[in-house]
Design a protein around this motif. Structure first.
Motif, PDB file in Angstrom:
ATOM      1  N   ILE A  40       1.015  -1.266  -0.057  1.00 39.71           N
ATOM      2  CA  ILE A  40      -0.029   0.110   0.077  1.00 39.71           C
ATOM      3  C   ILE A  40       0.824   1.249   0.053  1.00 39.71           C
ATOM      4  O   ILE A  40       0.364   2.294  -0.596  1.00 39.71           O
ATOM      5  CB  ILE A  40      -1.091   0.211   1.240  1.00 39.71           C
ATOM      6  CG1 ILE A  40      -2.127   0.933   0.852  1.00 39.71           C
ATOM      7  CG2 ILE A  40      -0.366   0.153   2.546  1.00 39.71           C
ATOM      8  CD1 ILE A  40      -3.511   1.019   1.782  1.00 39.71           C
ATOM      9  N   GLY A  41       2.096   1.281   0.542  1.00 40.83           N
ATOM     10  CA  GLY A  41       2.922   2.344   0.515  1.00 40.83           C
ATOM     11  C   GLY A  41       3.526   2.767  -0.903  1.00 40.83           C
ATOM     12  O   GLY A  41       3.414   3.838  -1.223  1.00 40.83           O
ATOM     13  N   GLN A  42       3.678   1.584  -1.968  1.00 40.84           N
ATOM     14  CA  GLN A  42       3.732   1.886  -3.354  1.00 40.84           C
ATOM     15  C   GLN A  42       2.663   2.468  -3.869  1.00 40.84           C
ATOM     16  O   GLN A  42       2.775   3.087  -4.752  1.00 40.84           O
ATOM     17  CB  GLN A  42       4.164   0.529  -4.030  1.00 40.84           C
ATOM     18  CG  GLN A  42       5.587   0.079  -3.522  1.00 40.84           C
ATOM     19  CD  GLN A  42       5.794  -1.461  -3.773  1.00 40.84           C
ATOM     20  OE1 GLN A  42       4.946  -2.488  -3.646  1.00 40.84           O
ATOM     21  NE2 GLN A  42       7.068  -1.672  -4.301  1.00 40.84           N
ATOM     22  N   ALA A  43       1.462   1.788  -3.519  1.00 41.54           N
ATOM     23  CA  ALA A  43       0.103   2.392  -4.211  1.00 41.54           C
ATOM     24  C   ALA A  43       0.135   3.874  -3.905  1.00 41.54           C
ATOM     25  O   ALA A  43      -0.298   4.534  -4.644  1.00 41.54           O
ATOM     26  CB  ALA A  43      -1.028   1.429  -3.614  1.00 41.54           C
ATOM     27  N   VAL A  44       0.197   4.176  -2.460  1.00 42.61           N
ATOM     28  CA  VAL A  44       0.172   5.761  -2.166  1.00 42.61           C
ATOM     29  C   VAL A  44       1.146   6.430  -2.869  1.00 42.61           C
ATOM     30  O   VAL A  44       0.745   7.716  -3.347  1.00 42.61           O
ATOM     31  CB  VAL A  44       0.208   6.033  -0.753  1.00 42.61           C
ATOM     32  CG1 VAL A  44       0.197   7.311  -0.092  1.00 42.61           C
ATOM     33  CG2 VAL A  44      -0.972   5.053  -0.001  1.00 42.61           C
ATOM     34  N   ALA A  45       2.371   6.109  -2.934  1.00 45.38           N
ATOM     35  CA  ALA A  45       3.209   6.843  -3.907  1.00 45.38           C
ATOM     36  C   ALA A  45       3.085   6.909  -5.274  1.00 45.38           C
ATOM     37  O   ALA A  45       3.175   8.131  -5.911  1.00 45.38           O
ATOM     38  CB  ALA A  45       4.903   6.265  -3.685  1.00 45.38           C
TER      39      ALA A  45
END
Length: 283
Positions: A40-45
């Motif tokens: 989810i950190g990659q998706a938010v970025a």
């Protein structure tokens, strides 16, 4: 955009997706500009860099198949700002505002997801609730100026910083980190939908009774000031979560105190982001 982590029936792993009224568009493996999305950190970025990149993903999972997971990645950091509203409880007396954010951490295992059960520990009856705005970092940064800090935020969520008050007098870490005592969710709402975090409200209801309501503008240190401060302590990374503090109205602030008990149904809400719902059980 609402980004979530979720599990499917019969599947022990957590997935990443975009929530819609019709269901969830699973993003695992989707090739974004920064590479395949697995967290989810990659998706938010990716959403912070180009929201349109994720918005076209087709719905692939119906809501009847989805079990919510805590919307931050295993191994990501949960960084917390305490004593960030003007209130007397739990410090008591004439409380002076801190000169800088009061920083502590939450380890894995402390939080449960939307719809999961909060566990009142067997060693205490002083189990309390605290509604907070949670901030997810979307862009890496170090020594960030306050004026630029919101540019590093990728999204927002709803947090319950569950507290065991008598153990909190032992230490902040002890009282704030009991197993499955807090919660976060249901998802991360990306910054393109939140024009100004200071315009948000945090609200808590226990068994339908409103106990907490405050504007984020009442925080002693703003979202930008907290992000800037923590970036001086450590480099911030996409997926890091920052809890921003809770206002007056918690159970311990009442006379007599109104501690949580098994069977209590709690709603933690930030209008414009979502409602986090949990039920209390005994350990």
């Amino acid at each position: 955009m609402r980004l979530l982590r979720f599990a499917l029936a019969g599947d022990g792993s957590a997935h990443v997706g975009v929530a819609s009224d019709d269901g969830v568009a699973q993003l695992d493996g989707l090739q974004a500009e920064s590479g395949p999305i697995a967290a989810i950190g990659q998706a938010v970025a990716a959403a912070l860099a180009d929201p349109a990149e994720l918005e076209g993903a087709p719905v692939s999972v119906g809501w009847d198949e989805v079990a919510f997971a805590v919307p931050f990645d295993p191994g990501a950091r949960m960084l917390c700002a305490g004593a960030n509203y003007h209130k007397k409880y739990p410090l008591g007396g004439n409380v002076q505002a801190p000169a800088q954010p009061v920083y502590f951490n939450k380890p894995p295992g402390t939080l449960v997801a939307h719809g999961e059960e909060l566990v009142r520990p067997s060693v205490s009856i002083q189990f309390d609730y605290e509604v907070e705005l949670a901030v997810m970092i979307g862009r890496a940064g170090r020594h960030i100026d306050v004026a630029d800090a919101l540019d590093y935020v990728g999204g927002y969520s709803v947090l319950n910083d569950g507290s065991v008050r008598d153990w909190q007098r032992h230490s902040v870490a002890a009282g704030k980190n009991f197993y499955r005592s807090g919660s976060m969710g249901p998802w991360i709402t990306t910054v393109d939908e939140i024009a100004d975090p200071a315009a948000l409200e945090v609200i808590c209801r226990v068994n339908g009774e409103e106990r907490q309501r405050a504007s984020v503008s009442e925080m002693i240190f703003s979202v930008a000031e907290i992000v800037s401060y923590l970036s001086k302590v450590m480099p911030l990374e996409p997926g890091d979560v920052i809890a921003t503090g809770s206002p007056e109205g918690t159970g311990g602030s009442h006379d007599p105190p109104r501690w949580l008990v098994a069977g209590d149904e709690i709603e933690f809400e930030v209008p414009g982001i979502g409602v986090l719902q949990n039920r209390v059980i005994d350990e």
